[in-house]
Design an enzyme around this catalytic site. Structure first.
Site, mmCIF file in Angstrom:
data_model
loop_
_atom_site.group_PDB
_atom_site.id
_atom_site.type_symbol
_atom_site.label_atom_id
_atom_site.label_comp_id
_atom_site.label_asym_id
_atom_site.label_seq_id
_atom_site.Cartn_x
_atom_site.Cartn_y
_atom_site.Cartn_z
ATOM 1 N N CYS A 81 0.815 -1.225 0.000
ATOM 2 C CA CYS A 81 0.000 0.000 0.000
ATOM 3 C C CYS A 81 0.841 1.264 0.000
ATOM 4 C CB CYS A 81 -0.950 -0.003 1.195
ATOM 5 S SG CYS A 81 -2.097 -1.374 1.096
ATOM 6 N N HIS A 122 -3.679 6.947 2.493
ATOM 7 C CA HIS A 122 -4.025 5.661 1.886
ATOM 8 C C HIS A 122 -5.393 5.231 2.409
ATOM 9 C CE1 HIS A 122 -4.058 1.559 0.689
ATOM 10 N NE2 HIS A 122 -3.893 1.094 1.914
ATOM 11 N N ASN A 141 -10.159 -0.728 -0.763
ATOM 12 C CA ASN A 141 -8.711 -0.537 -0.696
ATOM 13 C C ASN A 141 -8.090 -1.055 -2.000
ATOM 14 O OD1 ASN A 141 -5.981 -0.655 -0.178
ATOM 15 N ND2 ASN A 141 -6.184 -1.679 1.799
#
Ligand code: UT7
Length: 330
Positions: free
Chosen positions: A114, A255, A285
């Site tokens: 990520c 994020h 996500n």
């Protein structure tokens, strides 16, 4: 040479198919209420069978070139942060170069989960800053649905597919552009979020497939705690390094892993809700694609203007985490 570098263009692409929370209610023992309350996610985009990472990344790159009025042949370097490449090799960058006709570009993939977009941006910036290249693209692109166990309710509801691309070019003016990055890793966190199968440690066998080792495995609570603490710390660290406070930031772009993580980080930093972008409800996500997708939407919605301070921050498997500070140009 030490040139100032700016993000001069941003685009995104998500595949058309949508999986809603209601769809998951039919697949696993979950509910729209649980997913919404615990994560903030309403829906996510998922590829059809046969669509690969390079297809999403190529579409994002083509859109970027169109919006900038350049052609893929003008690109000199393609960097793709991803944990879901088309295959181990050739790199997704090679596949995208061929698919888009970016025949003058070289490129490579970066693995930082990520945090991939921030690590790739910090890398890409050096090539422009030092005068090696004038046009570099970073494409955060993921087909997370290819490594998700759709019978595991603890992970399957979280992730989505998508791509976000930015163009880096030299900045003519001093008052805009990328300012600084802080990137960190802590390998002791590896056991909390990983995909154990398919690599050199556990090459694919019938046994690794039977044991579902080719899927994302996550200890959500441990990741959650570390994410809140370290994302807030690194964000404050980069601001203090540049004599700025959270009040100076026009937009904080974290994020998008969990709305509760984002809200806790914002609270720790003393940010107002209006300073934080949240779009996890629409995409879930998307790992390395969350930040460029947010930057695209923020630009489109007029939430950031030329000269505004923008702070990006991430946290992910590794553990990896980091922050990037810039003054917006587009
Ligand atoms: O982007 C990479 C980095 N990743 C992250 O930042 C993710 C960080 N972690 C998280 O976002 C959260 O920990 C999760 C969303 C993954 C989980 O939320 P949580 O509030 O930490 O829940 P939990 O894992 O502690 O589970 C609480 C309960 C459990 O049931 P019991 O044991 O209390 O009976 C789970 O089995 O919720 C259950 N549960 C679910 N229930 C309904 C877990 N997933 C689901 C689900 N639907 N989809």
């Amino acid at each position: 040479m030490n040139r100032k570098v700016k993000i001069s263009g941003v685009e995104m692409y998500v595949p058309p198919k949508v999986l809603t929370n209601e769809d998951f209610e039919k697949m696993v023992d979950t509910s729209n209420e649980w997913i919404l309350e615990r994560t903030g996610i309403r829906e996510r985009h998922i590829v059809e069978k046969g669509v690969a990472n390079s297809d999403l990344a190529s579409e994002a790159l083509k859109r970027l070139c169109n919006s900038k009025g350049i052609t893929p042949e003008d690109i000199e370097l393609i960097i793709i942060p991803t944990v879901t490449p088309d295959m181990f090799f050739p790199s997704t960058a090679c596949r995208v170069q061929e698919k888009t006709g970016a025949k003058n570009a070289w490129g490579f993939d970066i693995s930082a989960a990520c945090s991939g977009f921030i690590f790739a941006l910090a890398t890409a910036e050096k090539f422009v800053r030092t005068g090696v290249h004038d046009r570099v693209v970073v494409i955060g692109s993921e087909v997370m649905s290819s490594i998700i166990d759709y019978t595991d309710r603890a992970t399957c509801v979280l992730f989505g597919d998508g791509a976000g691309a930015v163009l880096l070019e030299p900045a003519e003016e001093d008052e805009v552009g990328l300012i600084d990055f802080i990137c960190k890793i802590d390998g002791s966190g590896g056991k909390f979020l990983y995909m154990p199968g398919g690599g050199s440690l556990n090459p694919p066998t019938h046994e690794t497939v039977d044991k579902k080792m080719h899927y994302v495995h996550q200890h959500g609570r441990q990741v959650f705690k570390f994410a809140v603490k370290e994302m807030a710390n690194v964000s404050i660290e980069i601001l203090e390094k540049h004599n700025l406070t959270p009040k100076d930031i026009k937009l904080y772009v974290p994020h998008q892993a969990n709305m509760r993580i984002i809200k806790s980080v914002a609270e720790r930093m003393g940010l107002d809700e209006s300073q934080v972008i949240i779009n996890i409800d629409k995409y879930g996500n998307t790992t390395s694609a969350t930040i460029p997708i947010c930057l695209y939407e923020a630009t489109k919605e007029g939430r950031i203007q030329k000269g505004d301070y923008v702070l990006i921050a991430s946290f992910g498997a590794g553990f990896t985490w980091g922050a990037g500070l810039m003054r917006w140009e587009i």
